[in-house]
Each structure stands twice: as C-alpha cells, then as structure tokens.
Design a protein around this motif. Structure first.
Motif, PDB file in Angstrom:
ATOM      1  N   GLU A   1       0.803  -1.219   0.000  1.00 16.18           N
ATOM      2  CA  GLU A   1       0.000   0.000   0.000  1.00 16.18           C
ATOM      3  C   GLU A   1       0.836   1.268   0.000  1.00 16.18           C
ATOM      4  O   GLU A   1       0.304   2.348  -0.133  1.00 16.18           O
TER       5      GLU A   1
ATOM      6  N   ILE B   1      -3.543   4.428   5.147  1.00 15.54           N
ATOM      7  CA  ILE B   1      -4.156   3.418   6.005  1.00 15.54           C
ATOM      8  C   ILE B   1      -3.629   3.678   7.415  1.00 15.54           C
ATOM      9  O   ILE B   1      -2.452   3.478   7.688  1.00 15.54           O
TER      10      ILE B   1
ATOM     11  N   THR C   1      -8.716  -0.039   7.626  1.00 16.68           N
ATOM     12  CA  THR C   1      -8.601  -0.248   6.185  1.00 16.68           C
ATOM     13  C   THR C   1      -9.557   0.647   5.419  1.00 16.68           C
ATOM     14  O   THR C   1     -10.662   0.929   5.879  1.00 16.68           O
TER      15      THR C   1
END
Length: 167
Positions: free
Chosen positions: A45, A52, A108
């Motif tokens: 990510e 996040i 998330t």
C-alpha cells in the motif's frame, strides 16, 4: 475501488489461516498476525494514494489488575475493555492484541478525516475507565497513538517503535 479493497480485507483471514494466532483471553488476532498484516500493508500500500491508519491503544493499569487480582480477573477486564472499544471500529478494521495492555487497530480503506474522528471518539469514550474487584478500585487510562501508511516510510519494526515513541 473501495469496494474491492473491503472485499480484499474480508478474504485475507481465509487466505492466511495459519497467521490467525489468537489471544486466548479475547479471541482477537495476536501480535504475529498484526505484524504480518502491517508488513503486507507497508509492502503493497505504500505506493497507494490512500493512507491506512494504524492506531495503537494502550490501556494503562491492566498490568496492575493482573498482578493484584490474578489472570482470570485481568482477562475479564480486558474483555470488558474490548467490548467498549469494538463499537468505535468498523467491520473492516483489524483489531489485535499486541501485548498485555496494548491493542492495535488497522483501519482499512479509511480516509484520514474518518480516522481522526474514530480516534477522537475512542479517546473521549475510553479515556478513563474504572474497574472494581473485591472492593478495590482500579483506574484504567487509554492512550492512543497512530501512524499513517503512507506517508510512513520505514519497516514494521520502525512503525511500531514510532507509535511507541509518540506516547
């Protein structure tokens, strides 16, 4: 795009059942699972545009309850605290027990504004709790720290150290 992210999150436990080490007192995933998940988020990510948040909630006072009242009473307290904490988190968030008095939550598909609101709500709702056992009162204080992935650029151990140093 977000729907795909949420679906991916729900598939994760089924794909990696060996990583679901469970804390016996709370049935929450344990530290090893959270570390594996944080590692994955840091690897996959980091290039994403959407942060996040990782939130760490430390309940000061839990260790005193375990020491003075014993394992069973300490476990009862921890389950009560988790039941108070859980409503602030969303179904897609991962909550894990990191150690005796520390819990980690990976939020998330969570925009920064929502993460800030979740943290403020947790802080307001759980800042100080009282627990009584056999006419002894214990004060349990919640401390919150967080790191945003991205922009955080280190590895998982550096991330956990960064969160610990905020407090």
């Amino acid at each position: 795009l977000i729907r795909g992210d949420v679906t991916e999150e729900r598939k994760w436990p089924r794909r990696q059942p060996d990583l679901w080490d469970r804390d016996p007192a709370t049935a929450l995933p344990g530290r090893d699972f959270m570390i594996s998940r944080l590692t994955r988020v840091l690897e996959w990510e980091r290039a994403g545009e959407r942060p996040i948040p990782y939130i760490q909630v430390t309940f000061d006072g839990i260790e005193q309850v375990y020491r003075e009242a014993g394992q069973q009473v300490g476990d009862t307290l921890v389950r009560r605290l988790i039941n108070l904490l859980r409503p602030y988190l969303r179904d897609t968030d991962l909550l894990a027990r990191m150690d005796t008095q520390v819990f980690g939550a990976l939020l998330t598909a969570c925009p920064q504004e929502i993460a800030r609101r979740i943290m403020a709500d947790i802080e307001q709702g759980l800042s100080v709790s009282h627990f009584s056992w056999e006419s002894k009162d214990y004060t349990i204080q919640a401390r919150l720290d967080s790191v945003l992935i991205p922009p955080f650029q280190g590895g998982v151990e550096e991330l956990l150290a960064a969160v610990d140093h905020h407090g």
